[in-house]
Each structure stands twice: as structure tokens, then as C-alpha cells.
Design a protein around this motif. Structure first.
Motif, PDB file in Angstrom:
ATOM      1  N   PHE A  84     -15.970 -16.018  47.450  1.00  0.00           N
ATOM      2  CA  PHE A  84     -16.967 -16.530  48.388  1.00  0.00           C
ATOM      3  C   PHE A  84     -16.908 -15.800  49.723  1.00  0.00           C
ATOM      4  O   PHE A  84     -17.919 -15.391  50.283  1.00  0.00           O
ATOM      5  N   ALA A  85     -15.684 -15.596  50.246  1.00  0.00           N
ATOM      6  CA  ALA A  85     -15.524 -14.983  51.570  1.00  0.00           C
ATOM      7  C   ALA A  85     -16.041 -13.559  51.580  1.00  0.00           C
ATOM      8  O   ALA A  85     -16.743 -13.131  52.512  1.00  0.00           O
ATOM      9  N   SER A  86     -15.748 -12.775  50.576  1.00  0.00           N
ATOM     10  CA  SER A  86     -16.177 -11.386  50.547  1.00  0.00           C
ATOM     11  C   SER A  86     -17.676 -11.264  50.335  1.00  0.00           C
ATOM     12  O   SER A  86     -18.333 -10.396  50.910  1.00  0.00           O
ATOM     13  N   GLU A  87     -18.244 -12.183  49.525  1.00  0.00           N
ATOM     14  CA  GLU A  87     -19.679 -12.124  49.275  1.00  0.00           C
ATOM     15  C   GLU A  87     -20.476 -12.538  50.488  1.00  0.00           C
ATOM     16  O   GLU A  87     -21.596 -12.055  50.723  1.00  0.00           O
ATOM     17  N   ASN A  88     -19.931 -13.467  51.293  1.00  0.00           N
ATOM     18  CA  ASN A  88     -20.702 -14.018  52.441  1.00  0.00           C
ATOM     19  C   ASN A  88     -20.127 -13.566  53.761  1.00  0.00           C
ATOM     20  O   ASN A  88     -20.531 -14.095  54.821  1.00  0.00           O
ATOM     21  N   ASP A 134     -15.279 -19.795  34.414  1.00  0.00           N
ATOM     22  CA  ASP A 134     -15.571 -18.395  34.749  1.00  0.00           C
ATOM     23  C   ASP A 134     -16.314 -18.227  36.079  1.00  0.00           C
ATOM     24  O   ASP A 134     -16.842 -17.164  36.384  1.00  0.00           O
ATOM     25  N   HIS A 135     -16.347 -19.308  36.884  1.00  0.00           N
ATOM     26  CA  HIS A 135     -17.073 -19.235  38.153  1.00  0.00           C
ATOM     27  C   HIS A 135     -16.244 -18.451  39.160  1.00  0.00           C
ATOM     28  O   HIS A 135     -15.024 -18.636  39.257  1.00  0.00           O
ATOM     29  N   PRO A 136     -16.891 -17.594  39.996  1.00  0.00           N
ATOM     30  CA  PRO A 136     -16.125 -16.748  40.938  1.00  0.00           C
ATOM     31  C   PRO A 136     -15.610 -17.500  42.162  1.00  0.00           C
ATOM     32  O   PRO A 136     -14.763 -16.990  42.891  1.00  0.00           O
ATOM     33  N   TYR A 137     -16.127 -18.707  42.442  1.00  0.00           N
ATOM     34  CA  TYR A 137     -15.714 -19.448  43.629  1.00  0.00           C
ATOM     35  C   TYR A 137     -14.583 -20.400  43.274  1.00  0.00           C
ATOM     36  O   TYR A 137     -14.495 -20.908  42.136  1.00  0.00           O
ATOM     37  N   CYS A 138     -13.787 -20.699  44.294  1.00  0.00           N
ATOM     38  CA  CYS A 138     -12.747 -21.711  44.097  1.00  0.00           C
ATOM     39  C   CYS A 138     -13.386 -23.096  44.181  1.00  0.00           C
ATOM     40  O   CYS A 138     -14.568 -23.241  44.500  1.00  0.00           O
ATOM     41  N   PHE A 139     -12.561 -24.103  43.925  1.00  0.00           N
ATOM     42  CA  PHE A 139     -13.065 -25.479  43.919  1.00  0.00           C
ATOM     43  C   PHE A 139     -13.712 -25.843  45.244  1.00  0.00           C
ATOM     44  O   PHE A 139     -14.792 -26.451  45.290  1.00  0.00           O
ATOM     45  N   TYR A 140     -13.085 -25.509  46.390  1.00  0.00           N
ATOM     46  CA  TYR A 140     -13.567 -25.925  47.698  1.00  0.00           C
ATOM     47  C   TYR A 140     -14.910 -25.283  48.036  1.00  0.00           C
ATOM     48  O   TYR A 140     -15.831 -25.966  48.520  1.00  0.00           O
ATOM     49  N   HIS A 141     -15.065 -23.989  47.786  1.00  0.00           N
ATOM     50  CA  HIS A 141     -16.326 -23.345  48.097  1.00  0.00           C
ATOM     51  C   HIS A 141     -17.411 -23.715  47.080  1.00  0.00           C
ATOM     52  O   HIS A 141     -18.591 -23.758  47.417  1.00  0.00           O
ATOM     53  N   PHE A 142     -16.972 -23.962  45.847  1.00  0.00           N
ATOM     54  CA  PHE A 142     -17.942 -24.414  44.840  1.00  0.00           C
ATOM     55  C   PHE A 142     -18.506 -25.783  45.216  1.00  0.00           C
ATOM     56  O   PHE A 142     -19.699 -26.050  45.059  1.00  0.00           O
ATOM     57  N   THR A 143     -17.642 -26.643  45.761  1.00  0.00           N
ATOM     58  CA  THR A 143     -18.048 -28.021  46.069  1.00  0.00           C
ATOM     59  C   THR A 143     -18.711 -28.132  47.428  1.00  0.00           C
ATOM     60  O   THR A 143     -19.754 -28.782  47.582  1.00  0.00           O
TER      61      THR A 143
END
Length: 277
Positions: free
Chosen positions: A267-271, A244-253
Motif C-alpha cells: 500500500f505504501a509504495s503504491e500510494n 493473495d491480496h497485496p495489502y495488509c489487514f490494516y490497509h485493506f480494512t
């Protein structure tokens, strides 16, 4: 015309003074060696004479073992035939001697050196001396075994001498020997109780140190293996974001260092980051 008697043969057949020892059924080979020494001292060399002496001095229970040869001797080499067959029929087989070494022989009231000679004689020439020493040591009292272990690898004579000294001292000498006992031991060239205790202590310390070194190396190898396994697992199994995490694998890692992005990802819209997709 009567055949003229050979003076030499007549003299040997009727010679007196040969001392025949009692027959030794446990070691007939040794018994024959003793008889042959008597024959040599008395100048006896005629086969008939030797055969007669041996046949006449065998006790009935042993004569029965070679009855066929005594009653019907060969035409020649009577003595050698009697000797060979008697030794063969009465001697303990090699297998039985080794079994007796392993199962039945004990120190008893003998000194350690006497017991070692007994085992050596019983084993014969085919049994290795190292095997005899192992059997001999295992049948000695514990305190004597400990002393013998301090000079393991020495000659049989040196081992038996040390064992005799310890065996004779153990019942009467306390653990800490007196100064007079130590001096007496040194004068006789024998190790004192103090010297033996020092040798035993040194050997114990060496074994303890070696055990610690081996244990330390084993622990070090185990720690290195655990660290290597941990690194391998961390490289081979990267963290995955929760479902249920909002980030994809690459941005999460990788966060802001990510060079890729996979939808859905917030991630892109939040940052306000326009990462490459």
C-alpha cells in the motif's frame, strides 16, 4: 301386673296417613328427606316408628342391602343407623360420579337448564361449579355453545336461561330473525338472535385484533434480533483480506486511515504513503 302402655307411643306407632314415596335408589338422601317431611307433618318422632316405616317400604332388592340392620337392629337409634347405612351402601361414590360426568352424560331430550341441574345434582357439593359448567357447555349443540361463550363468567342461572332461549329458537328461527321475533324477545327480556350475533361478532373481532397485535410484536422482535445479530457479527468478525491480496489487514480494512501496517504490504509504495509500521 301388666305394664301400662304409653298413650303417646301407642298413638304414634298406630298412626296412619303417612305417605311414603317410592324408594329412589339414585338419590337415597333425597328420599329420606321426603320421608322426614312426612314424619314431621304427621307428628312422628319415635325412633321405632320411623324405623318400621322405612323397613316396611323398602323394595326387596334394596332391603337386601341393609338386611343385617333390619333383621338385627341396634338397641337405640335404629332409624338413623338404617338411614346412614342405606345411603352409604347405595350412593354413587364421588369418583364414579365424576367419571359419569366425563364419559356418559348427554343432553338427550332435556332442555339445557334441565341438563345443567342434572349434572349439578350428580356432581354433588364437592365438585366446583366451573368444572360443571365446562362439562355442561361441551355437551351442548355448537350454536348454543357459541351463545353461552358470549357471556362466559356469568352466573349458572343466566347461562342456563340463555342456553334455553337459543336451544328453543334454533330449530325454528332462521339466522336473521324477523322484526316481530326480535320485538317479542325484547319484551320477554331475552336476547334476540340479532343481539347474540352482534355479541359473537364483537368477540370475534376482539380475538382477531389481539392475535394481530401478538403477531406484530413477534415479527418486530424477530427483526430487531436479526439487526442486532448482524451488527454484532459485523463488529465481532471484521473482514479479512484474501490470501493473495497485496495489502495488509490494516490497509485493506482502513485504507488511508490506517495507523499501522504489517508486512508484506504494497500500500505504501503504491500510494507513496509512509505509514507507521
Amino acid at each position: 301386673m301388666a305394664q301400662k302402655e304409653d298413650p303417646k307411643m301407642s298413638q304414634e306407632i298406630y298412626r296412619v296417613g303417612v305417605r311414603i314415596p317410592p324408594f329412589c335408589s339414585e338419590d337415597p338422601e333425597m328420599w329420606f328427606s321426603q320421608i322426614e317431611m312426612q314424619f314431621k307433618l304427621s307428628g312422628i318422632s319415635v325412633d321405632d316408628t320411623k324405623f318400621t316405616y322405612v323397613s316396611a317400604n323398602l323394595e326387596p332388592q334394596y332391603a337386601k342391602e341393609v338386611r343385617d340392620i333390619i333383621t338385627k337392629p341396634p338397641a337405640s337409634n335404629k332409624y338413623e343407623k338404617l338411614k346412614t347405612e342405606l345411603i352409604k351402601r347405595l350412593s354413587i361414590s364421588q369418583e364414579k360420579r365424576v367419571r359419569q360426568l366425563l364419559m356418559h352424560e348427554e343432553l338427550g331430550d332435556r332442555k339445557p337448564s334441565q341438563f345443567l341441574r342434572h349434572l349439578t345434582s350428580l356432581a354433588g357439593s364437592d365438585v366446583p361449579s366451573d368444572f360443571i359448567i365446562t362439562i355442561w357447555t361441551s355437551r351442548l349443540p355448537v350454536n348454543v355453545q357459541t351463545a353461552v361463550a358470549t357471556i362466559k363468567g356469568s352466573s349458572m342461572e343466566k347461562l342456563s336461561d340463555l342456553a334455553d332461549v337459543v336451544y328453543e329458537m334454533a330449530p325454528t328461527v332462521p339466522q336473521v330473525a324477523s322484526a316481530s321475533s326480535q320485538a317479542q324477545g325484547n319484551e320477554q327480556g331475552n336476547p334476540t338472535m340479532t343481539e347474540m350475533a352482534q355479541q359473537i361478532n364483537s368477540l370475534t373481532q376482539q380475538i382477531s385484533l389481539l392475535s394481530k397485535q401478538v403477531a406484530g410484536r413477534s415479527r418486530s422482535r424477530n427483526r430487531s434480533r436479526r439487526r442486532w445479530n448482524g451488527r454484532s457479527q459485523s463488529r465481532s468478525k471484521p473482514r479479512q483480506p484474501p490470501a493473495d491480496h497485496p495489502y495488509c489487514f490494516y490497509h485493506f480494512t482502513y485504507g488511508t486511515k490506517a495507523h499501522k501496517c504489517k508486512q508484506p504490504c504494497s500500500f505504501a509504495s503504491e500510494n507513496s504513503w509512509g505509514g507507521r509500521k
